[in-house]
Write a protein that holds these residues in place. Structure first.
Motif, short mmCIF file in Angstrom:
data_model
loop_
_atom_site.label_atom_id
_atom_site.label_comp_id
_atom_site.label_asym_id
_atom_site.label_seq_id
_atom_site.Cartn_x
_atom_site.Cartn_y
_atom_site.Cartn_z
N ILE B 181 -50.77 -150.03 9.58
CA ILE B 181 -51.45 -149.14 8.63
C ILE B 181 -52.96 -149.24 8.81
O ILE B 181 -53.62 -150.05 8.15
N GLN B 195 -53.42 -144.06 8.00
CA GLN B 195 -52.26 -143.65 8.79
C GLN B 195 -51.22 -144.75 8.65
O GLN B 195 -51.55 -145.87 8.22
N LEU B 196 -50.01 -144.43 9.03
CA LEU B 196 -48.97 -145.45 8.91
C LEU B 196 -47.84 -145.14 9.88
O LEU B 196 -47.47 -143.99 10.07
N ASP B 197 -47.33 -146.18 10.49
CA ASP B 197 -46.12 -146.11 11.32
C ASP B 197 -45.27 -147.30 10.98
O ASP B 197 -45.78 -148.41 10.99
#
Lengths: 265, 235
Positions: B181, B195-197
């Motif tokens: 993040i 953003q995030l994954d």
């Protein structure tokens, strides 16, 4: 921005009273229709309409070499084209940032959620795996292409069959399909984009609303777990606003998933 | 927060890598800076305000901030093809968005401020290092700014929230795996980039944002110290 200043002012005035031009509530989606099997030659396909916004998604599969860091897994590739036929704003030519971002945001939601079981798409470890291509096209842009494209990708995947493959010749028999579906997990990743206009948060903006959106956060989650997120545009958000966005996205996701399940059944 | 959690490089869960920050690394530029989180090193150079080319990109109403993020081919173990990619195009735009709220260039109508960010060496968190360097370079160039911004990647490794991910953590294989993040905030705690994954519950995401806020002062201090040493006055 193509929306006139006058219209922008009026939209904001309406929002401050909790109203929108089309009588929707701030947290309400437009009518969603999903049609699958719209292309005979694709492995799977879908057309999604959100009000006047329309997106089609097609799935194609082909055999290729795996990436060196995932030798026993299939590949996923998402591309999008914002077709000039879908809006006077889009031009012919190499992909613009808007379409690159759209494809990457959809890609990450699907990839990170593990929705496609890529480990079941290995034919021969280190040599041959299936690549799943998700290709997204706008047919009419009236705002919120992100969420429409996300739903179209999911719907198309749900109907996709794996093509036949000739092991000896080492080639895919395009146009002939096995009875096997593309392997998918049960939990469906849904992308919801929340937009901020003034001090109001809305979902599913029309083109005019999206034009005056100051920032947006796209959140892809499956069954209450967030798998990807992207803030777009430059307006800053307080932590409180950010938390409200999370709550709104979670609530909206639950409503949309019901609609999708109903539409695809 | 548990203290028992073991990170590959022995850091505490809320501990950043050693920060390096330096201003004035590119003499030709109007402003420049280097920012590093451990082995991840980014340099940024600012040119402008100057006339925008191509002309059709000019904004007659206000100045434009244009960022370009680029990884050198040998900044990672496996060579990457030089030149722009879909990834770098997106990060460039994300960087612009992260910086725009603090950059006050409205009065430079028709002009552009170019920020070129290059990753010399990568061990994760490159976009965050790039944003931190870019903020310093903009200040060094004397571009009017409301404040600096600070950027850090917060991670969730299995169930543990940690600050400043390294590559070995981005590829975390145990339990729930990795969640990455990257978050950027202004000095008054407004989010300009996130953003995030990965895989995370909303409640833990809120924890992650809180941890980012907790560690930002260390980044700010490093930026400020480097700017002071270079003789840049307080914004």
């Amino acid at each position: 921005m193509m929306t006139s200043r006058l219209t922008a002012e009026r939209i904001k005035e309406y929002l401050s009273q909790g109203k929108r031009f089309d009588n929707r509530k701030l947290d309400e989606f437009r009518e969603l229709t999903i049609e699958t099997g719209i292309s005979k030659n694709a492995e799977g396909s879908a057309r999604v309409k959100l009000g006047k916004t329309e997106v089609i998604a097609g799935i194609k599969l082909d055999v290729s070499a795996p990436y060196p860091d995932s030798k026993d897994k299939g590949n996923l590739m998402v591309t999008s084209e914002l077709l000039p036929l879908s809006s006077p704003r889009f031009d012919v030519g190499p992909p613009q940032f808007e379409s690159i971002e759209l494809a990457r945001v959809i890609d990450r939601g699907i990839r990170e959620s593990g929705f496609i079981e890529l480990d079941k798409l290995c034919i021969k470890e280190g040599e041959k795996v299936w690549t799943v291509f998700i290709d997204l096209y706008s047919l009419n842009d009236d705002g919120n292409l992100f969420d429409a494209a996300g739903i179209a990708a999911i719907a198309a995947l749900k109907t996709a069959k794996i093509p036949k493959y000739d092991e000896e010749e080492g080639k895919t028999l395009f146009g002939e399909w096995t009875n096997n579906n593309v392997p998918l997990s049960k939990e469906v990743p849904i992308s919801i984009t929340v937009h901020k206009i003034g001090d109001k948060l809305i979902v599913d903006p029309t083109r005019e609303e999206e034009d005056i959106s100051e920032t947006r956060v796209t959140i892809c989650s499956a069954d209450g777990t967030i798998h990807s997120m992207q803030k777009g545009e430059s307006k800053e958000l307080s932590i409180e606003e950010f938390n409200q966005i999370l709550d709104l996205a979670e609530k909206t996701e639950r409503e949309i998933i019901k609609k999708i399940e109903k539409a695809i059944k | 927060m548990t203290t028992a959690f073991k990170r590959p490089d022995g850091r505490k869960v809320n501990e950043l890598r050693k920060i390096t920050a330096k201003v004035g690394v590119v003499p030709n530029a109007d402003g420049s800076a280097m920012f590093g989180f451990g082995d991840t090193i980014a340099i940024a150079a600012v040119y402008g305000p100057k006339k925008m080319h191509p002309q059709h990109s000019q904004n007659p109403e206000k100045g434009t901030l244009r960022c370009n993020y680029n990884m050198l081919s040998f900044s990672v173990t496996e060579r990457i093809r030089p030149g722009p990619s879909r990834r770098s195009t997106e990060i460039s735009k994300i960087t612009e968005w992260a910086l725009q709220p603090v950059v006050m260039i409205d009065e430079f109508a028709g002009q552009v401020v170019d920020v070129h960010i290059n990753i010399l060496q990568a061990n994760a968190s490159t976009r965050c290092a790039g944003i931190n360097a870019a903020a310093m370079a903009l200040a060094h160039a004397g571009i009017p700014m409301k404040s600096l911004v600070q950027s850090v990647s917060i991670g969730k490794l299995d169930k543990q929230i940690v600050a400043d991910l390294i590559k070995a953590e981005e590829d975390w294989e145990e339990g729930e795996g990795p969640t990455d993040i990257p978050i950027t905030m202004t000095e008054d705690g407004k989010i300009t980039h996130i953003q995030l994954d990965g895989k995370i519950k909303p409640s833990q995401l809120k924890e992650a944002v809180a941890l980012a806020k907790e560690v930002y002062p260390q980044i700010y201090e490093a930026q400020k110290k480097a700017l002071k040493e270079a003789g840049v006055k307080n914004e």
